[in-house]
Design a protein around this motif. Structure first.
Motif, PDB file in Angstrom:
ATOM      1  N   LYS A 205       0.852  -1.186   0.000  1.00  0.00           N
ATOM      2  CA  LYS A 205       0.000   0.000   0.000  1.00  0.00           C
ATOM      3  C   LYS A 205       0.887   1.234   0.000  1.00  0.00           C
ATOM      4  CE  LYS A 205      -4.001  -1.877   2.532  1.00  0.00           C
ATOM      5  NZ  LYS A 205      -4.850  -1.713   3.753  1.00  0.00           N
ATOM      6  N   HIS A 207       1.121   5.078   1.297  1.00  0.00           N
ATOM      7  CA  HIS A 207       0.571   6.018   2.266  1.00  0.00           C
ATOM      8  C   HIS A 207       1.262   7.366   2.092  1.00  0.00           C
ATOM      9  CE1 HIS A 207      -1.248   2.554   4.284  1.00  0.00           C
ATOM     10  NE2 HIS A 207      -0.063   1.986   4.258  1.00  0.00           N
ATOM     11  N   GLN A 208       0.512   8.453   2.292  1.00  0.00           N
ATOM     12  CA  GLN A 208       1.093   9.788   2.226  1.00  0.00           C
ATOM     13  C   GLN A 208       1.298  10.322   3.636  1.00  0.00           C
ATOM     14  OE1 GLN A 208      -0.601  12.520  -0.638  1.00  0.00           O
ATOM     15  NE2 GLN A 208      -0.144  14.271   0.668  1.00  0.00           N
ATOM     16  N   SER A 219       0.375   8.899  14.575  1.00  0.00           N
ATOM     17  CA  SER A 219       0.008   8.184  13.354  1.00  0.00           C
ATOM     18  C   SER A 219       0.517   6.746  13.386  1.00  0.00           C
ATOM     19  CB  SER A 219       0.600   8.902  12.140  1.00  0.00           C
ATOM     20  OG  SER A 219       0.630   8.068  11.008  1.00  0.00           O
ATOM     21  N   PHE A 221       2.019   5.452  11.157  1.00  0.00           N
ATOM     22  CA  PHE A 221       3.228   5.436  10.336  1.00  0.00           C
ATOM     23  C   PHE A 221       4.390   6.136  11.038  1.00  0.00           C
ATOM     24  CE2 PHE A 221      -0.543   5.840   7.551  1.00  0.00           C
ATOM     25  CZ  PHE A 221      -0.598   4.514   7.173  1.00  0.00           C
TER      26      PHE A 221
END
Length: 271
Positions: A205, A207-208, A219, A221
């Protein structure tokens, strides 16, 4: 005419400047209406126990009070000595690629005297317990097993000062650990638009991530994982030059503009 050229030059120089808002990490820290500097920010409620995947590399150590019991794993001890001289980072050196245990495409690691053991799909602790169980069947609890990820490997692309495969010799690292380990981002990188490509089982995937936003701290991330790919886009100002020579480019532009204005002034003054 001179005024017109002067204002055009000012506009060009202003448009080439980079706002602090585009390069500052974790902004709005001073906005007391939104954030408190002493505010406790909990980690995102996700499981940070990394799940081992095919092509990961793990380090497996064996120890016993009886040295004869671990003679079959003597090459592993030799690897540990070799690791001491190995470097880490993006220079292409990865001692554990040769010295660690690679998980094959079927999720197996091959251990001397034990054979193949499937550990993909498990976290470190589960994999360690499985290998310990296999060892106990042979040595009756006389050999201790330690299994852990052989560092976190990730890749940086785009506007990083060091691009390529990077290694952090830890079992947990934040996105800022990854940035620091790769020499930071260049001044021309879009810190509000970094892409993280992450593996999930049978696929990936994209992700930004916004490095300017303090919300990143909570987050999912915030922590990187092995095999992550970080890509940072360049700003449009890239056409003026790289971060290293941007100042020189602007100085050159300013010098040319000043020369043009001087020539125009001389010509119009002489008419």
């Amino acid at each position: 005419m001179i005024r017109r050229l002067f204002f055009v030059g000012l506009i060009a120089l202003a448009s080439s400047c980079i706002s602090n808002k585009r390069i500052t990490y974790l902004q709005n820290l001073s906005d007391s209406t939104t954030y408190n500097l002493d505010e406790f920010i909990p980690f995102a409620k996700v499981d940070y126990k990394y799940i081992l995947q095919p092509f990961d590399i793990v380090q497996i150590d064996f120890a016993s009070s009886d040295p004869l019991l671990v003679e079959g794993f003597a090459f592993q001890r030799g690897q540990q000595q070799g690791m001491a001289i190995g470097g880490g980072g993006g220079a292409g050196s990865d001692p554990l690629y040769m010295n660690g245990y690679s998980i094959d495409e079927e999720g197996m690691v091959e251990i001397p005297r034990i054979g193949k053991v499937k550990i993909a799909g498990m976290n470190e602790e589960e994999a360690k317990n499985l290998v310990q169980e296999k060892i106990n069947a042979f040595f009756k609890d006389d050999v201790y097993v330690r299994l852990r990820m052989a560092g976190i490997r990730y890749t940086t692309l785009g506007e990083f000062n060091s691009v390529g495969v990077q290694i952090i010799y830890k079992n947990r690292a934040t996105i800022f650990d990854a940035l620091a380990n790769s020499g930071e981002t260049s001044i021309l990188g879009k810190k509000n638009r970094m892409f993280l490509i992450r593996q999930y089982g049978e696929g990936v995937k994209i992700h930004q991530i916004n490095l300017n936003d303090r919300a990143l701290l909570a987050s999912p991330f915030y922590f990187i994982q092995p095999n992550d790919i970080l890509y940072l886009e360049p700003m449009k100002i890239r056409q003026f030059g790289a971060a290293d020579n941007l100042t020189a480019s602007l100085a050159l532009f300013g010098g040319i503009l000043a020369s043009v204005l001087l020539i125009v002034n001389l010509v119009t003054g002489g008419i």
